[in-house]
Motif scaffolding. Structure first.
Motif, mmCIF file in Angstrom:
data_model
loop_
_atom_site.group_PDB
_atom_site.id
_atom_site.type_symbol
_atom_site.label_atom_id
_atom_site.label_comp_id
_atom_site.label_asym_id
_atom_site.label_seq_id
_atom_site.Cartn_x
_atom_site.Cartn_y
_atom_site.Cartn_z
ATOM 1 N N GLN A 363 27.891 34.858 27.027
ATOM 2 C CA GLN A 363 28.598 35.563 28.099
ATOM 3 C C GLN A 363 28.668 37.055 27.792
ATOM 4 O O GLN A 363 28.853 37.470 26.640
ATOM 5 C CB GLN A 363 30.005 35.009 28.260
ATOM 6 N N GLN A 365 30.845 40.360 28.494
ATOM 7 C CA GLN A 365 32.173 40.802 28.902
ATOM 8 C C GLN A 365 32.171 42.321 29.012
ATOM 9 O O GLN A 365 31.865 43.028 28.053
ATOM 10 C CB GLN A 365 33.223 40.324 27.894
ATOM 11 N N GLN A 505 33.515 39.044 33.509
ATOM 12 C CA GLN A 505 32.724 38.097 32.727
ATOM 13 C C GLN A 505 31.491 37.663 33.522
ATOM 14 O O GLN A 505 31.585 37.314 34.702
ATOM 15 C CB GLN A 505 33.577 36.878 32.357
ATOM 16 N N ASP A 507 27.888 35.218 33.232
ATOM 17 C CA ASP A 507 27.160 34.173 32.506
ATOM 18 C C ASP A 507 25.672 34.455 32.414
ATOM 19 O O ASP A 507 25.016 34.028 31.458
ATOM 20 C CB ASP A 507 27.372 32.811 33.180
#
Length: 515
Positions: A363, A365, A505, A507
């Motif tokens: 991920q 951030q 966030q 993916d």
């Protein structure tokens, strides 16, 4: 920001464009050499003012980054065709400079590698500086500016004279104040820390085709002559008029003679405004790595790095081969699932604001910012037609987490998800306008999709079922013609707008070029 980076290979994107038929005598030229004779894009996307040198058994290149950061990509190749990004010259700005990181020249000598570059001096004007390293991939140590003239100094190039004395060649940026643009030469100490002696003008813009400037000089010595390959006229934008000329002299300090048949490289069916490059020798043959806009992608994709063979003529000049232009169509894919602990070298950000990023556990951030469209990272586009997807993770009371087509800090068009709502927005000159909203509801992930056609026709949609079906949101054809800055191209990337205590966030991100 931590050094979250990994290399990506451009080899899968540097398609050979080998569809032309040879006009050479039978058996005279190999297929690879034939392709290089025609303008062949070898580093697709926004890579203006490319420079190349052979270091050891490999070739190394770099290019202008302007106000994208990190500054000056470092690319490696074994064949001048397939390139891999190995890092950057500067991941932190030199103390003396603030923006406009232009025209780097990579120059190895005596076991060291030097990068001569242009940048804007804080509270000053454009200057030519130099950095050095023990190996081409760095790390580089900055030695500061070498020359800072009142009207600006740009496009540094090192060259030794016939007696072995080192000189710096550069352009005085007179066109910025409606003045001529002299090309200067001045001795440079062996430490590359200061100019010495007196400067001497080599030539200036005095031919009609050169219009208001000459610049981007690179030199090669061959036979009895020094050759200066230079660019002239308007470099950038949709109204560009750039071309390439050559001058020669038997002594570095002149007198210099311009070729009567200049320009030697001009617009062709698929490429326009060619110029500002570096000559390189390979296997006894000579090539020129330079930039041009594609007729199809234009200012939206940017000035791409092309390779082309040239020869020295019987009368002592330079000529580029004029074979039929091969079909050029860049298509490629990029995907980042953020599975590494380092951010891919494919990502850029604004020179004016360094994002706060963490990459972990698959991920990305990105810490939010409250102004304009928040903080962001962007990826070069390779074609005027492409789609980009970002899988974002909604959070309760989270920031606006989005996907955008980005010109600069003040100009972007994007789509963001927040609190179950998907919103399309437009930012022009720092002013935001909402272009449409939709309710996505509560979901664990939202896939945001951007589709771009002809470089500037933009539409957005979203999916809540892992990309199986998409729902349009906002105008189906948003006009993005205003987005590109004058000297660089667009990026497509990820955005986070909110308070600095919020973190967006992501993916995954994917880019599919050449629809």
């Amino acid at each position: 920001m931590n050094s979250f980076r990994k290399s990506i290979c451009y080899g899968i994107l540097c398609f050979a464009f080998l569809t032309c038929k040879s006009s050479a005598p039978s058996g005279g030229i190999s297929r690879q050499a034939e392709a290089i004779q025609s303008p062949t894009v070898v580093i697709p996307g926004d890579y203006p003012d490319p420079s190349v040198a052979k270091i050891g058994n490999a070739y190394w290149a770099t290019a202008t980054s302007s106000n994208w950061f990190p500054a000056y990509p470092l690319l490696k190749s074994n064949d001048l065709i397939h390139w891999e990004t190995k890092g950057f010259v500067f991941e932190k700005k030199p103390d003396w400079a603030d923006y406009y990181f232009w025209a780097p020249e990579i120059a190895p000598e005596n076991g060291r590698v030097y990068i001569y570059y242009t940048a804007h001096k804080k509270d000053g004007n454009l200057c030519v500086g130099v950095a050095s390293a023990d190996k081409p991939e760095g790390p580089y140590r900055d030695h500061g500016p070498l020359v800072c003239q009142k009207d600006g100094s740009i496009d540094g190039f090192p060259m030794r004279d016939e007696n072995g004395r080192l000189y710096l060649i550069w352009k005085e940026d007179g066109n910025s104040v409606n003045q001529p643009t002299p090309i200067w030469a001045q001795p440079l100490n062996e430490e590359r820390t200061a100019l010495t002696g007196e400067k001497k003008e080599l030539f200036r813009n005095d031919a009609p085709w050169e219009a208001n400037l000459v610049e981007g000089v690179s030199m090669i010595r061959h036979g009895d002559y020094y050759y200066a390959i230079y660019a002239a006229a308007g470099c950038c934008g949709s109204a560009c008029t750039y071309g390439t000329g050559v001058a020669r002299a038997k002594s570095l300090l002149g007198p210099w003679e311009k070729y009567r048949q200049n320009p030697i490289l001009t617009a062709e069916p698929l490429w326009k405004c060619p110029g500002h490059g570096t000559p390189i020798e390979k296997d006894g043959r000579h090539y020129f790595l330079y930039h041009a806009y594609s007729e199809q992608g234009g200012i939206f994709v940017g000035r791409q790095a092309l390779l082309r063979e040239f020869r020295f003529t019987d009368d002592g000049w330079i000529a580029f081969e004029r074979n039929a232009t091969p079909a050029a169509s860049v298509a490629g894919q990029f995907r980042d699932d953020f599975n590494s602990s380092e951010l891919s070298t494919a990502w850029n950000w604004s020179v004016f604001r360094q994002p706060v990023i963490q990459v972990r556990k698959g991920q990305l951030q990105l810490t939010a910012q409250p102004d304009k469209f928040g903080d962001y990272i962007g990826h070069r586009t390779l074609s005027p037609n492409y789609t980009a997807q970002a899988v974002v993770v909604p959070q309760a009371n989270g920031p606006q987490t989005g996907l955008a087509i980005i010109g600069d800090d003040n100009n972007a068009i994007g789509v963001s998800a927040q609190d179950g709502q998907v919103r399309v927005w437009r930012l022009e000159k720092g002013k935001e306008q909402s272009l449409g909203t939709a309710q996505a509801g509560n979901t664990s992930a939202i896939t945001l999709l951007a589709k771009v056609e002809n470089g500037s026709r933009i539409s957005f949609s979203y999916s809540t079922d892992n990309g199986k079906s998409f729902t349009p949101v906002g105008d189906r054809s948003i006009d993005g013609t205003y987005l590109p800055p004058w000297d660089r191209a667009l990026r497509v990337g990820l955005t986070a707008k909110g308070t600095t205590s919020q973190t967006a966030q992501f993916d995954s991100f994917s880019l599919n070029s050449g629809l």
